[in-house]
Design a protein around this motif. Structure first.
Motif, PDB file in Angstrom:
ATOM      1  N   SER A  27       0.839  -1.200   0.000  1.00 40.77           N
ATOM      2  CA  SER A  27       0.000   0.000   0.000  1.00 40.77           C
ATOM      3  C   SER A  27       0.874   1.250   0.000  1.00 40.77           C
ATOM      4  CB  SER A  27      -0.938   0.003   1.211  1.00 40.77           C
ATOM      5  OG  SER A  27      -0.186  -0.026   2.405  1.00 40.77           O
ATOM      6  N   ARG A  44      -8.418  -6.946   4.276  1.00 39.05           N
ATOM      7  CA  ARG A  44      -8.378  -5.783   5.175  1.00 39.05           C
ATOM      8  C   ARG A  44      -7.781  -4.580   4.446  1.00 39.05           C
ATOM      9  NH1 ARG A  44      -6.871  -9.590   9.282  1.00 39.05           N
ATOM     10  NH2 ARG A  44      -4.687  -9.002   8.992  1.00 39.05           N
ATOM     11  N   MET A  45      -6.755  -4.809   3.647  1.00 38.50           N
ATOM     12  CA  MET A  45      -6.149  -3.725   2.863  1.00 38.50           C
ATOM     13  C   MET A  45      -7.163  -3.165   1.857  1.00 38.50           C
ATOM     14  SD  MET A  45      -2.345  -5.355   2.203  1.00 38.50           S
ATOM     15  CE  MET A  45      -1.593  -3.906   1.447  1.00 38.50           C
ATOM     16  N   ALA A  47     -10.457  -3.201   2.177  1.00 36.57           N
ATOM     17  CA  ALA A  47     -11.463  -2.438   2.929  1.00 36.57           C
ATOM     18  C   ALA A  47     -10.926  -1.042   3.260  1.00 36.57           C
ATOM     19  CB  ALA A  47     -11.845  -3.179   4.206  1.00 36.57           C
ATOM     20  N   SER A  48      -9.680  -0.968   3.643  1.00 32.13           N
ATOM     21  CA  SER A  48      -9.063   0.329   3.932  1.00 32.13           C
ATOM     22  C   SER A  48      -8.992   1.188   2.671  1.00 32.13           C
ATOM     23  CB  SER A  48      -7.663   0.117   4.517  1.00 32.13           C
ATOM     24  OG  SER A  48      -7.026   1.343   4.726  1.00 32.13           O
ATOM     25  N   ALA A  49      -8.657   0.564   1.555  1.00 34.74           N
ATOM     26  CA  ALA A  49      -8.585   1.295   0.284  1.00 34.74           C
ATOM     27  C   ALA A  49      -9.966   1.801  -0.121  1.00 34.74           C
ATOM     28  CB  ALA A  49      -7.994   0.393  -0.810  1.00 34.74           C
ATOM     29  N   ALA A  51     -12.358   2.659   1.887  1.00 35.40           N
ATOM     30  CA  ALA A  51     -12.658   3.809   2.746  1.00 35.40           C
ATOM     31  C   ALA A  51     -11.945   5.054   2.228  1.00 35.40           C
ATOM     32  CB  ALA A  51     -12.245   3.513   4.187  1.00 35.40           C
ATOM     33  N   ARG A  52     -10.701   4.914   1.810  1.00 30.53           N
ATOM     34  CA  ARG A  52      -9.963   6.060   1.250  1.00 30.53           C
ATOM     35  C   ARG A  52     -10.584   6.490  -0.079  1.00 30.53           C
ATOM     36  NH1 ARG A  52      -5.493   3.149   3.188  1.00 30.53           N
ATOM     37  NH2 ARG A  52      -4.968   2.498   1.080  1.00 30.53           N
TER      38      ARG A  52
END
Length: 137
Positions: A27, A44-45, A47-49, A51-52
Motif C-alpha cells: 500500500s 483488510r487492505m 477495505a481500507s482502500a 474507505a480512502r
C-alpha cells in the motif's frame, strides 16, 4: 485543505525455488511494504482502500458543490462573504445558513457562515436566491 491518496498493489507470484504461488501486496507508492500476505490481510487492505476511495469521492462531491455555487452566483451576479459566527449564541449560530440584506452595500452580497459544508452552502444559497426571486415577483 485535505489530501487523500490511495495505493494498493497486489499480485500472485510464483516462488522462484518452489514454484508455489504466493499473494503479495503493498500500500506504499514505493512498494517499501511489499510482502507476502494472506487473503484475509489483503481483504483488510482492500477495505481500507475502499474507505480512502470513498473519502476521495467526497472530495470530488465537495468540489462539485463549490463549482456549482460559483456558477449560481455568477449567473445571478452575486457574491458570497463568509462571516465567523462563532461568537453568536449557539441557537442563532446554528440557524444561520445564508443571509441577504438588499439594503447593504451594492445589494449583491450573500453572507454565509465561515467553514460551512459546501453542500449545505450550495443548498442554502440556492434557497435564498429562490426566495429573493419570489420576493421580487
Amino acid at each position: 485543505m485535505r489530501a487523500v491518496s490511495l495505493v494498493l498493489d497486489a499480485e500472485v507470484m510464483a516462488d522462484a525455488d518452489t514454484g508455489e504461488l504466493a499473494l503479495i501486496a503493498s500500500s506504499d507508492p514505493q512498494l517499501s511494504d511489499l510482502a507476502e500476505v494472506t487473503s484475509t490481510h489483503l481483504r483488510r487492505m482492500i477495505a481500507s482502500a475502499r474507505a480512502r476511495l470513498a473519502e476521495i469521492e467526497r472530495l470530488a462531491d465537495e468540489q462539485e458543490a463549490r463549482e456549482s455555487l460559483r456558477s449560481l452566483l455568477a449567473e445571478n451576479r452575486l457574491h458570497v462573504e463568509e462571516w465567523d459566527t462563532a461568537a453568536l449564541d449557539p441557537k442563532l449560530r446554528d440557524r444561520i445558513k445564508a443571509v441577504h440584506d438588499p439594503t447593504e452595500g451594492d445589494g449583491r452580497t450573500i453572507v454565509v457562515p465561515a467553514g460551512q459544508d459546501p453542500h449545505e452552502r450550495l443548498a442554502a444559497v440556492r434557497d435564498l436566491i429562490t426566495h429573493m426571486g419570489e420576493a421580487q415577483s
